[in-house]
Scaffold this motif. Structure first.
Motif, PDB file in Angstrom:
ATOM      1  N   LEU A 416     -12.190 -26.455   0.027  1.00  0.00           N
ATOM      2  CA  LEU A 416     -11.961 -25.010  -0.002  1.00  0.00           C
ATOM      3  C   LEU A 416     -12.766 -24.341  -1.118  1.00  0.00           C
ATOM      4  CD1 LEU A 416      -8.103 -24.898   0.649  1.00  0.00           C
ATOM      5  CD2 LEU A 416      -9.946 -24.320   2.245  1.00  0.00           C
ATOM      6  N   LEU A 417     -12.837 -25.016  -2.279  1.00  0.00           N
ATOM      7  CA  LEU A 417     -13.627 -24.459  -3.373  1.00  0.00           C
ATOM      8  C   LEU A 417     -15.114 -24.416  -3.032  1.00  0.00           C
ATOM      9  CD1 LEU A 417     -11.902 -26.148  -6.463  1.00  0.00           C
ATOM     10  CD2 LEU A 417     -11.833 -23.716  -5.824  1.00  0.00           C
ATOM     11  N   SER A 418     -15.560 -25.374  -2.213  1.00  0.00           N
ATOM     12  CA  SER A 418     -16.983 -25.422  -1.852  1.00  0.00           C
ATOM     13  C   SER A 418     -17.400 -24.219  -1.018  1.00  0.00           C
ATOM     14  CB  SER A 418     -17.296 -26.718  -1.095  1.00  0.00           C
ATOM     15  OG  SER A 418     -16.727 -26.693   0.211  1.00  0.00           O
ATOM     16  N   LEU A 419     -16.416 -23.524  -0.436  1.00  0.00           N
ATOM     17  CA  LEU A 419     -16.740 -22.335   0.355  1.00  0.00           C
ATOM     18  C   LEU A 419     -17.485 -21.293  -0.470  1.00  0.00           C
ATOM     19  CD1 LEU A 419     -13.450 -21.885   2.429  1.00  0.00           C
ATOM     20  CD2 LEU A 419     -15.620 -22.890   3.174  1.00  0.00           C
ATOM     21  N   TRP A 420     -17.235 -21.295  -1.801  1.00  0.00           N
ATOM     22  CA  TRP A 420     -17.934 -20.342  -2.669  1.00  0.00           C
ATOM     23  C   TRP A 420     -19.433 -20.602  -2.691  1.00  0.00           C
ATOM     24  CZ3 TRP A 420     -15.827 -16.003  -4.242  1.00  0.00           C
ATOM     25  CH2 TRP A 420     -14.438 -15.915  -4.352  1.00  0.00           C
ATOM     26  N   LEU A 421     -19.835 -21.844  -2.469  1.00  0.00           N
ATOM     27  CA  LEU A 421     -21.258 -22.178  -2.490  1.00  0.00           C
ATOM     28  C   LEU A 421     -21.996 -21.669  -1.253  1.00  0.00           C
ATOM     29  CD1 LEU A 421     -21.121 -25.813  -3.922  1.00  0.00           C
ATOM     30  CD2 LEU A 421     -21.631 -23.692  -5.131  1.00  0.00           C
ATOM     31  N   TYR A 422     -21.223 -21.239  -0.265  1.00  0.00           N
ATOM     32  CA  TYR A 422     -21.859 -20.671   0.922  1.00  0.00           C
ATOM     33  C   TYR A 422     -22.264 -19.208   0.710  1.00  0.00           C
ATOM     34  CZ  TYR A 422     -20.713 -24.708   3.806  1.00  0.00           C
ATOM     35  OH  TYR A 422     -20.669 -25.961   4.332  1.00  0.00           O
ATOM     36  N   VAL A 423     -21.739 -18.589  -0.341  1.00  0.00           N
ATOM     37  CA  VAL A 423     -22.017 -17.161  -0.566  1.00  0.00           C
ATOM     38  C   VAL A 423     -23.512 -16.890  -0.744  1.00  0.00           C
ATOM     39  CG1 VAL A 423     -21.628 -15.214  -2.111  1.00  0.00           C
ATOM     40  CG2 VAL A 423     -19.714 -16.703  -1.463  1.00  0.00           C
ATOM     41  N   PRO A 424     -24.222 -17.602  -1.667  1.00  0.00           N
ATOM     42  CA  PRO A 424     -25.661 -17.336  -1.769  1.00  0.00           C
ATOM     43  C   PRO A 424     -26.406 -17.679  -0.484  1.00  0.00           C
ATOM     44  CG  PRO A 424     -25.051 -19.276  -3.065  1.00  0.00           C
ATOM     45  CD  PRO A 424     -23.784 -18.602  -2.661  1.00  0.00           C
ATOM     46  N   GLY A 425     -25.912 -18.683   0.238  1.00  0.00           N
ATOM     47  CA  GLY A 425     -26.543 -19.029   1.505  1.00  0.00           C
ATOM     48  C   GLY A 425     -26.415 -17.919   2.528  1.00  0.00           C
ATOM     49  N   LEU A 426     -25.264 -17.271   2.561  1.00  0.00           N
ATOM     50  CA  LEU A 426     -25.058 -16.175   3.505  1.00  0.00           C
ATOM     51  C   LEU A 426     -25.992 -15.005   3.221  1.00  0.00           C
ATOM     52  CD1 LEU A 426     -21.164 -16.213   3.811  1.00  0.00           C
ATOM     53  CD2 LEU A 426     -22.847 -16.983   5.496  1.00  0.00           C
ATOM     54  N   LEU A 427     -26.411 -14.872   1.956  1.00  0.00           N
ATOM     55  CA  LEU A 427     -27.411 -13.848   1.641  1.00  0.00           C
ATOM     56  C   LEU A 427     -28.736 -14.163   2.314  1.00  0.00           C
ATOM     57  CD1 LEU A 427     -26.658 -13.279  -2.171  1.00  0.00           C
ATOM     58  CD2 LEU A 427     -25.968 -11.842  -0.230  1.00  0.00           C
ATOM     59  N   LEU A 428     -29.102 -15.454   2.336  1.00  0.00           N
ATOM     60  CA  LEU A 428     -30.310 -15.863   3.053  1.00  0.00           C
ATOM     61  C   LEU A 428     -30.171 -15.589   4.548  1.00  0.00           C
ATOM     62  CD1 LEU A 428     -31.498 -19.300   1.574  1.00  0.00           C
ATOM     63  CD2 LEU A 428     -32.698 -17.115   1.504  1.00  0.00           C
ATOM     64  N   PHE A 429     -29.010 -15.877   5.095  1.00  0.00           N
ATOM     65  CA  PHE A 429     -28.746 -15.636   6.515  1.00  0.00           C
ATOM     66  C   PHE A 429     -28.879 -14.148   6.837  1.00  0.00           C
ATOM     67  CE2 PHE A 429     -25.712 -15.026  10.091  1.00  0.00           C
ATOM     68  CZ  PHE A 429     -26.316 -15.874  11.015  1.00  0.00           C
ATOM     69  N   TRP A 430     -28.320 -13.303   5.957  1.00  0.00           N
ATOM     70  CA  TRP A 430     -28.434 -11.850   6.143  1.00  0.00           C
ATOM     71  C   TRP A 430     -29.889 -11.412   6.065  1.00  0.00           C
ATOM     72  CZ3 TRP A 430     -30.086  -8.319   2.348  1.00  0.00           C
ATOM     73  CH2 TRP A 430     -29.964  -6.969   2.712  1.00  0.00           C
ATOM     74  N   TRP A 431     -30.656 -12.006   5.125  1.00  0.00           N
ATOM     75  CA  TRP A 431     -32.074 -11.685   4.979  1.00  0.00           C
ATOM     76  C   TRP A 431     -32.820 -12.003   6.277  1.00  0.00           C
ATOM     77  CZ3 TRP A 431     -35.664 -14.565   0.959  1.00  0.00           C
ATOM     78  CH2 TRP A 431     -36.952 -14.049   1.034  1.00  0.00           C
ATOM     79  N   ALA A 432     -32.544 -13.177   6.836  1.00  0.00           N
ATOM     80  CA  ALA A 432     -33.222 -13.571   8.070  1.00  0.00           C
ATOM     81  C   ALA A 432     -32.853 -12.638   9.216  1.00  0.00           C
ATOM     82  CB  ALA A 432     -32.858 -15.018   8.419  1.00  0.00           C
ATOM     83  N   ARG A 433     -31.591 -12.286   9.322  1.00  0.00           N
ATOM     84  CA  ARG A 433     -31.162 -11.390  10.404  1.00  0.00           C
ATOM     85  C   ARG A 433     -31.730  -9.979  10.215  1.00  0.00           C
ATOM     86  NH1 ARG A 433     -27.291 -13.205  13.888  1.00  0.00           N
ATOM     87  NH2 ARG A 433     -26.965 -11.068  14.589  1.00  0.00           N
ATOM     88  N   ARG A 434     -31.771  -9.534   8.953  1.00  0.00           N
ATOM     89  CA  ARG A 434     -32.284  -8.195   8.661  1.00  0.00           C
ATOM     90  C   ARG A 434     -33.756  -8.082   9.049  1.00  0.00           C
ATOM     91  NH1 ARG A 434     -34.032  -5.607   3.544  1.00  0.00           N
ATOM     92  NH2 ARG A 434     -33.597  -3.379   3.703  1.00  0.00           N
TER      93      ARG A 434
END
Length: 444
Positions: A416-434
């Protein structure tokens, strides 16, 4: 030539080398500390079945879905959509990148056995300034090697894998000759531990949880394979060889010293056992073997860490800049991303070791989710295609249950704590989608 494909033996070496790193040299003490010979035997039996089921999933998917190059990421994407696919790729890359930093720490901590004295500490626990400088040089040497071509790096890994096999095989041979059955039977059920056998088994499986990470090596590099059929073969060969070595090393060690004595050894415990059988040269042989083993594993995991962002970028999940390849066919920006992340992590471990260790413990959970998704995807795919016969469903269902067990055994809190490490990754995902780079694909 540099952009050439990878053959069966190089793929097998990558799978084997990624699984057999530094941990194998500490297995005798690690296992004896928490379990009896009986519990270790049961633990390896359960782990062996589970990991072979997972290998079977990779084998079946490599044959039935040859269109899915990249494996870990593409299986999750095809089965469960873009976001799940991206999270699988990001989690795998982050775990691989942070994990290989520990290899560098172990290398220089091992070298300290031969360089450090009570009056002078050079490499210490792998976190001194000298260790930082040496590790940094190694990082950029591997960067240069990989940049010259995936095939060349894989061939170097093949040679290093053969070299690290030699001390392990020598240990097994000598341990076989020196084995005393009475020592192994002295505390067969682990009564001295004061815990039931089933609990000992669970403790052994927490240890074996990590020794097979890397099983997916041939799948991750599937786009580089010379022949599609080599992917599944390399996976099974690598897993079979690693499993055989692990079982022999741990069980034979119980015949060299009592369980309590093994549990009290300093690590790498194999070096001390080798010294017992062969004298001072034995310790040196294992020390050299450990350094070679860790260096080979570092190279393997670097190749995996570079391949995943490139594969994800080719499908639009990572920004397009990670698609770029140099003249040798290497995803050069993905390589730069990986090398710079490792370098930054080395600085972190030098200045804030405890914080880094906590981060590593949490990020290590992230590789287990992609493993679970492989079994679930095969189960879903088999159902959708109307596959007849129980065999494939048993393999997929068994691998899914094993993946779920690994998540539980590793600790749900850290997951559950590792979910925080997905936050910077989701920024990359948003960048790709944008940037409009993701081409939507229906799950299935």
């Amino acid at each position: 030539m540099s952009a050439g494909k990878i053959g069966l033996w190089s793929l097998t070496a990558l799978v084997f080398s990624s699984m057999v790193g530094a941990g194998v040299f500490s297995l005798p003490q690690n296992m004896a500390e928490v379990a009896s010979p009986l519990a270790v035997l049961i633990g390896w039996l359960i782990t062996g079945v589970g990991i072979l089921l997972l290998a079977g999933c990779f084998l079946l998917l490599s044959r039935q879905r040859p269109d899915l190059d990249g494996g870990i990421y593409t299986y999750a994407r095809a089965g469960f959509g873009e976001l799940v696919g991206f999270c699988s790729a990001w989690g795998y890359w982050l775990c691989a990148t942070l994990g290989i930093v520990t290899y560098l720490v172990i290398v220089f901590a091992t070298l300290s056995l031969f360089t450090d004295t009570s009056g002078q500490i050079l490499f210490g626990e792998g976190n001194t300034l000298a260790s930082l400088l040496g590790s940094s040089c190694f990082v950029w040497a591997v960067h240069w090697l990989v940049a010259r071509g995936i095939r060349e790096a894989a061939l170097v890994n093949l040679v290093a894998t053969v070299a690290k096999l030699l001390p392990l095989l020598l240990f097994i041979l000598l341990a076989w000759l020196a084995f005393h059955l009475d020592l192994a039977m002295l505390d067969w059920r682990g009564l001295e531990l004061g815990v039931p056998v089933w609990q000992q088994v669970r403790q052994t499986m927490i240890i074996t949880l990590w020794v097979f990470t890397g099983i997916e090596g041939a799948i991750v590099l599937s786009a580089r394979a010379r022949r599609r059929r080599d992917i599944g073969r390399a996976t099974l060969l690598g897993v079979g060889l690693a499993l055989t070595l692990y079982v022999l090393i741990t069980l034979l060690s119980f015949g060299l010293q009592s369980r309590a004595e093994l549990a009290g050894l300093h690590n790498p415990s194999m070096a001390l056992l080798m010294e017992q059988m062969l004298g001072a040269p034995g310790k040196l042989i294992i020390g050299i073997g450990l350094v070679v083993s860790v260096c080979a594993s570092y190279l393997s995991w670097t190749l995996f860490a570079v391949e995943v962002p490139w594969s994800a970028a080719m499908h639009g999940a990572f920004p397009a800049l990670f698609r770029r390849q140099n003249g040798q066919g290497v995803a050069i920006n993905a390589l730069w991303l990986t090398s710079l992340t490792v370098q930054l992590s080395l600085l972190v471990i030098h200045w804030q070791e405890e914080s880094y260790n906590s981060l590593l413990a949490i990020s290590a959970q992230m590789i287990l989710v992609p493993y679970l998704l492989v079994g679930v995807f095969l189960l879903k795919w088999s159902w959708q295609q109307g596959v007849r016969g129980a065999g494939q469903y048993l393999i997929a269902g068994g691998a899914s249950l094993y993946g779920a067990w690994l998540l539980y055994a590793a600790g749900l809190d850290n997951l559950l704590l590792s979910l925080w490490l997905y936050v910077p990754g989701l920024l990359l995902f948003w960048w790709a989608r944008r940037g409009g780079e993701i081409q939507p694909q229906a799950a299935g």
